[in-house]
Design a protein around this motif. Structure first.
Motif, PDB file in Angstrom:
ATOM      1  N   PHE A 115       0.797  -1.219   0.000  1.00  0.00           N
ATOM      2  CA  PHE A 115       0.000   0.000   0.000  1.00  0.00           C
ATOM      3  C   PHE A 115       0.839   1.282   0.000  1.00  0.00           C
ATOM      4  CE2 PHE A 115      -2.763  -3.222   1.950  1.00  0.00           C
ATOM      5  CZ  PHE A 115      -3.770  -3.197   1.007  1.00  0.00           C
ATOM      6  N   ILE A 116       2.150   1.140   0.065  1.00  0.00           N
ATOM      7  CA  ILE A 116       3.022   2.315   0.070  1.00  0.00           C
ATOM      8  C   ILE A 116       2.769   3.128  -1.193  1.00  0.00           C
ATOM      9  CG2 ILE A 116       5.422   3.092  -0.083  1.00  0.00           C
ATOM     10  CD1 ILE A 116       6.151   0.690   1.707  1.00  0.00           C
ATOM     11  N   GLY A 117       2.525   4.425  -1.002  1.00  0.00           N
ATOM     12  CA  GLY A 117       2.315   5.325  -2.134  1.00  0.00           C
ATOM     13  C   GLY A 117       0.904   5.344  -2.673  1.00  0.00           C
ATOM     14  N   THR A 118      -0.047   4.665  -2.017  1.00  0.00           N
ATOM     15  CA  THR A 118      -1.409   4.613  -2.546  1.00  0.00           C
ATOM     16  C   THR A 118      -2.374   5.541  -1.819  1.00  0.00           C
ATOM     17  OG1 THR A 118      -2.057   2.781  -1.097  1.00  0.00           O
ATOM     18  CG2 THR A 118      -1.109   2.200  -3.233  1.00  0.00           C
ATOM     19  N   TRP A 119      -1.904   6.275  -0.805  1.00  0.00           N
ATOM     20  CA  TRP A 119      -2.790   7.141  -0.028  1.00  0.00           C
ATOM     21  C   TRP A 119      -3.404   8.221  -0.901  1.00  0.00           C
ATOM     22  CZ3 TRP A 119      -5.306   7.299   4.365  1.00  0.00           C
ATOM     23  CH2 TRP A 119      -5.836   8.511   4.788  1.00  0.00           C
ATOM     24  N   ARG A 120      -4.681   8.433  -0.760  1.00  0.00           N
ATOM     25  CA  ARG A 120      -5.395   9.503  -1.458  1.00  0.00           C
ATOM     26  C   ARG A 120      -6.200  10.265  -0.418  1.00  0.00           C
ATOM     27  NH1 ARG A 120      -2.252   7.908  -4.463  1.00  0.00           N
ATOM     28  NH2 ARG A 120      -2.485   7.033  -6.520  1.00  0.00           N
ATOM     29  N   GLU A 121      -6.185  11.580  -0.490  1.00  0.00           N
ATOM     30  CA  GLU A 121      -6.984  12.399   0.427  1.00  0.00           C
ATOM     31  C   GLU A 121      -8.465  12.129   0.161  1.00  0.00           C
ATOM     32  OE1 GLU A 121      -5.897  14.278   2.946  1.00  0.00           O
ATOM     33  OE2 GLU A 121      -3.857  13.679   2.450  1.00  0.00           O
ATOM     34  N   ASP A 122      -9.255  12.168   1.206  1.00  0.00           N
ATOM     35  CA  ASP A 122     -10.681  11.889   1.087  1.00  0.00           C
ATOM     36  C   ASP A 122     -11.437  12.930   1.906  1.00  0.00           C
ATOM     37  OD1 ASP A 122     -13.298  10.949   1.321  1.00  0.00           O
ATOM     38  OD2 ASP A 122     -12.683   8.857   1.363  1.00  0.00           O
ATOM     39  N   ALA A 123     -12.020  13.903   1.232  1.00  0.00           N
ATOM     40  CA  ALA A 123     -12.719  14.994   1.915  1.00  0.00           C
ATOM     41  C   ALA A 123     -13.889  14.478   2.746  1.00  0.00           C
ATOM     42  CB  ALA A 123     -13.208  16.027   0.892  1.00  0.00           C
ATOM     43  N   GLY A 124     -14.584  13.473   2.270  1.00  0.00           N
ATOM     44  CA  GLY A 124     -15.707  12.907   3.008  1.00  0.00           C
ATOM     45  C   GLY A 124     -15.262  12.271   4.315  1.00  0.00           C
ATOM     46  N   PHE A 125     -14.167  11.554   4.268  1.00  0.00           N
ATOM     47  CA  PHE A 125     -13.632  10.943   5.484  1.00  0.00           C
ATOM     48  C   PHE A 125     -13.179  12.020   6.467  1.00  0.00           C
ATOM     49  CE2 PHE A 125     -10.097   9.337   8.024  1.00  0.00           C
ATOM     50  CZ  PHE A 125     -10.696   8.231   8.614  1.00  0.00           C
ATOM     51  N   ASP A 126     -12.511  13.042   5.949  1.00  0.00           N
ATOM     52  CA  ASP A 126     -12.057  14.137   6.821  1.00  0.00           C
ATOM     53  C   ASP A 126     -13.243  14.813   7.498  1.00  0.00           C
ATOM     54  OD1 ASP A 126      -9.470  13.552   6.061  1.00  0.00           O
ATOM     55  OD2 ASP A 126      -9.353  15.167   4.577  1.00  0.00           O
ATOM     56  N   ALA A 127     -14.332  15.029   6.762  1.00  0.00           N
ATOM     57  CA  ALA A 127     -15.528  15.657   7.335  1.00  0.00           C
ATOM     58  C   ALA A 127     -16.143  14.757   8.403  1.00  0.00           C
ATOM     59  CB  ALA A 127     -16.550  15.957   6.233  1.00  0.00           C
ATOM     60  N   ALA A 128     -16.197  13.475   8.147  1.00  0.00           N
ATOM     61  CA  ALA A 128     -16.748  12.538   9.128  1.00  0.00           C
ATOM     62  C   ALA A 128     -15.892  12.520  10.388  1.00  0.00           C
ATOM     63  CB  ALA A 128     -16.842  11.139   8.524  1.00  0.00           C
ATOM     64  N   GLN A 129     -14.596  12.593  10.213  1.00  0.00           N
ATOM     65  CA  GLN A 129     -13.687  12.609  11.353  1.00  0.00           C
ATOM     66  C   GLN A 129     -13.894  13.877  12.205  1.00  0.00           C
ATOM     67  OE1 GLN A 129      -9.580  12.351  10.162  1.00  0.00           O
ATOM     68  NE2 GLN A 129      -9.108  10.947  11.835  1.00  0.00           N
TER      69      GLN A 129
END
Length: 73
Positions: A47-61
């Motif tokens: 999974f190294i290098g596969t991170w993508r920002e997720d605005a929906g997840f950030d809002a839920a957090q």
């Protein structure tokens, strides 16, 4: 057994549950033999290098943090 042909012949005589068990073992064996020992977490290396920002997840957090904070007031 010392040849691939002998091993294949023996596998062909195994019951299906044993074939599945052997397949799982072989997959784990291959993984351990092919992944270099980097001292890291081998199950996460893919999974190294596969991170993508997720605005929906950030809002839920943020929403969870607000509810959590309100509960402790």
């Amino acid at each position: 057994m010392s040849t691939v042909a002998e091993i294949e012949s023996a596998i062909e005589r195994l019951p299906l549950p044993e074939v599945a068990r052997l397949a799982a073992w072989l997959e784990e064996f291959r993984h351990c033999r092919t992944v270099p020992d980097s001292g890291g977490h081998h199950d996460l290396d893919e999974f190294i290098g596969t991170w993508r920002e997720d605005a929906g997840f950030d809002a839920a957090q943020r929403a969870f943090a607000q509810v959590d904070e309100a509960m402790w007031k």
